[in-house]
Write a protein that holds these residues in place. Structure first.
Motif, mmCIF file in Angstrom:
data_model
loop_
_atom_site.group_PDB
_atom_site.id
_atom_site.type_symbol
_atom_site.label_atom_id
_atom_site.label_comp_id
_atom_site.label_asym_id
_atom_site.label_seq_id
_atom_site.Cartn_x
_atom_site.Cartn_y
_atom_site.Cartn_z
ATOM 1 N N LYS A 1 13.624 26.903 -2.427
ATOM 2 C CA LYS A 1 13.867 27.310 -4.052
ATOM 3 C C LYS A 1 14.949 26.506 -4.451
ATOM 4 N N GLY A 2 15.247 26.071 -5.736
ATOM 5 C CA GLY A 2 16.080 25.430 -6.382
ATOM 6 C C GLY A 2 15.868 24.235 -6.821
ATOM 7 N N MET A 3 16.941 23.385 -7.555
ATOM 8 C CA MET A 3 16.735 22.345 -8.323
ATOM 9 C C MET A 3 16.334 21.154 -7.164
ATOM 10 N N PHE A 4 17.230 21.328 -6.097
ATOM 11 C CA PHE A 4 17.179 20.175 -5.263
ATOM 12 C C PHE A 4 16.238 20.412 -3.874
ATOM 13 N N SER A 5 15.311 21.471 -4.285
ATOM 14 C CA SER A 5 14.412 21.955 -3.155
ATOM 15 C C SER A 5 13.337 20.770 -2.839
ATOM 16 N N TYR A 6 12.946 20.619 -1.861
ATOM 17 C CA TYR A 6 11.637 19.622 -1.583
ATOM 18 C C TYR A 6 10.591 20.105 -2.332
ATOM 19 N N ARG A 7 10.370 21.209 -2.776
ATOM 20 C CA ARG A 7 9.165 21.763 -3.461
ATOM 21 C C ARG A 7 8.965 21.123 -4.769
ATOM 22 N N LYS B 1 10.561 22.927 -18.165
ATOM 23 C CA LYS B 1 11.634 23.962 -18.373
ATOM 24 C C LYS B 1 11.438 25.178 -17.563
ATOM 25 N N SER B 2 10.337 25.653 -17.412
ATOM 26 C CA SER B 2 10.107 26.786 -16.477
ATOM 27 C C SER B 2 10.818 26.647 -15.382
ATOM 28 N N THR B 3 10.285 25.545 -14.771
ATOM 29 C CA THR B 3 10.899 25.233 -13.279
ATOM 30 C C THR B 3 12.382 25.255 -13.102
ATOM 31 N N ILE B 4 12.965 24.766 -14.176
ATOM 32 C CA ILE B 4 14.520 24.684 -14.272
ATOM 33 C C ILE B 4 14.954 26.117 -14.296
ATOM 34 N N ASP B 5 14.246 26.903 -15.563
ATOM 35 C CA ASP B 5 15.022 28.167 -15.568
ATOM 36 C C ASP B 5 14.616 29.220 -14.324
ATOM 37 N N LYS B 6 13.545 28.853 -13.682
ATOM 38 C CA LYS B 6 13.328 29.825 -12.482
ATOM 39 C C LYS B 6 14.103 29.495 -11.475
ATOM 40 N N GLY B 7 14.644 28.220 -11.288
ATOM 41 C CA GLY B 7 15.270 27.670 -10.197
ATOM 42 C C GLY B 7 16.741 27.639 -10.291
ATOM 43 N N MET B 8 17.212 27.851 -11.509
ATOM 44 C CA MET B 8 18.578 28.050 -11.778
ATOM 45 C C MET B 8 19.441 28.948 -11.016
ATOM 46 N N ASP C 1 0.820 -1.262 0.099
ATOM 47 C CA ASP C 1 0.152 -0.165 -0.099
ATOM 48 C C ASP C 1 0.930 1.272 -0.038
ATOM 49 N N ILE C 2 1.195 1.779 -1.041
ATOM 50 C CA ILE C 2 1.994 2.937 -1.443
ATOM 51 C C ILE C 2 1.332 4.171 -1.532
ATOM 52 N N THR C 3 1.696 5.055 -0.671
ATOM 53 C CA THR C 3 1.273 6.744 -0.762
ATOM 54 C C THR C 3 2.320 7.414 -1.296
ATOM 55 N N ILE C 4 1.970 8.363 -2.263
ATOM 56 C CA ILE C 4 2.668 9.365 -2.818
ATOM 57 C C ILE C 4 2.138 10.579 -2.161
ATOM 58 N N ARG C 5 3.068 11.581 -1.381
ATOM 59 C CA ARG C 5 2.624 12.882 -1.350
ATOM 60 C C ARG C 5 3.890 13.689 -1.479
ATOM 61 N N PRO C 6 3.437 15.091 -1.450
ATOM 62 C CA PRO C 6 4.507 16.229 -1.618
ATOM 63 C C PRO C 6 5.588 16.117 -0.391
ATOM 64 N N THR D 1 8.483 17.367 2.211
ATOM 65 C CA THR D 1 8.616 18.615 3.180
ATOM 66 C C THR D 1 10.009 18.565 3.466
ATOM 67 N N PRO D 2 10.240 19.702 3.970
ATOM 68 C CA PRO D 2 11.794 20.113 4.599
ATOM 69 C C PRO D 2 12.072 19.036 5.669
ATOM 70 N N GLU D 3 11.208 18.283 6.508
ATOM 71 C CA GLU D 3 11.550 17.524 7.286
ATOM 72 C C GLU D 3 12.063 16.165 6.986
ATOM 73 N N ASP D 4 11.599 16.024 5.673
ATOM 74 C CA ASP D 4 12.014 14.718 5.004
ATOM 75 C C ASP D 4 13.501 14.605 4.633
ATOM 76 N N ALA D 5 14.175 15.639 4.753
ATOM 77 C CA ALA D 5 15.572 15.744 4.193
ATOM 78 C C ALA D 5 16.702 14.809 4.671
ATOM 79 N N HIS D 6 16.379 14.349 6.062
ATOM 80 C CA HIS D 6 17.350 13.231 6.513
ATOM 81 C C HIS D 6 17.134 12.132 5.754
ATOM 82 N N LEU D 7 16.015 11.729 5.136
ATOM 83 C CA LEU D 7 15.673 10.530 4.449
ATOM 84 C C LEU D 7 15.939 10.659 2.883
ATOM 85 N N THR D 8 15.690 11.692 2.564
ATOM 86 C CA THR D 8 15.765 11.931 1.037
ATOM 87 C C THR D 8 16.998 12.114 0.758
#
Length: 205
Positions: A53-59, A79-86, A3-8, A10-17
């Motif tokens: 913000k940025g390419m590696f952001s949790y967002r 492409k827009s996400t990449i350009d704005k996050g650069m 039973d797999i759940t996909i969710r956005p 969060t910053p708190e996930d960083a220690h795992l992600t």
């Protein structure tokens, strides 16, 4: 199937992600960000993931959970996400590594992004940073996460998914091929520190 759940994410996930993201391309991350420190890449990704913000952001990422435990990670970019996050990615890299080492890392990263893997096309939702924990392989997390990104593409009216995969990762390529991705080309590495990469697309019906 679990039973797999996909969710956005969060910053708190960083220690795992951070480790999951690193597993998606360890040679590339070490080549660009390690700064001659054994844990340099992981520490960098952990810090960058928590940023707003940025390419590696949790967002820009989603996590896959089984019984409330984070076991998988996937990122998606237009492409827009990449350009704005650069800019945010560049400023964050310099802030974390310092001016000299940050500029060196950015030069390496830009060459990698524009020569070995290609920036997303306007009509594609680009998949990156796909990782699952070793013990969760075979549970269907990869397929479930890609299906989630496919639904995001359809919601946004985007007609293709795209990604790059290292030639030394046949297991991942086989997964993508089972999910209807096609290899459209292979980029030759410009340094022995990095692998050749294959570009793949999936045309949504």
């Amino acid at each position: 199937m679990a039973d797999i759940t996909i969710r956005p994410a969060t910053p708190e996930d960083a220690h795992l992600t951070a480790a999951l993201m690193y597993s998606s391309g360890p040679k590339a991350f070490d080549y660009v960000f390690a700064n001659q420190q054994p844990e340099g890449s992981l520490d960098f990704l952990h810090w960058m993931f928590m940023q707003d913000k940025g390419m590696f952001s949790y967002r820009n990422h989603w996590v896959a959970e089984v019984d409330g435990k984070v076991l998988g990670l996937i990122g998606s970019f237009t492409k827009s996400t990449i350009d704005k996050g650069m800019l945010a990615t560049s400023l964050g890299t310099i802030r974390y590594l310092g001016l000299i080492q940050g500029l060196k890392a950015l030069a390496k990263g830009m060459r990698f992004e524009y020569q070995l893997v290609k920036p997303p096309k306007k009509d594609c939702l680009y998949i990156a940073h796909v990782g699952v924990t070793p013990e969760s392989r075979g549970l269907g997390l990869g397929s479930k996460m890609i299906a989630h990104v496919e639904s995001l593409a359809r919601e946004q009216g985007i007609g293709k998914l795209s990604l790059d995969v290292s030639v030394i990762n046949p297991r991942a390529q086989q997964l993508y091929e089972r999910l209807s991705f096609k290899v459209l080309g292979e980029q030759q590495s410009y340094t022995p520190d990095l692998d050749n990469h294959r570009y793949m697309e999936y045309l949504l019906s």
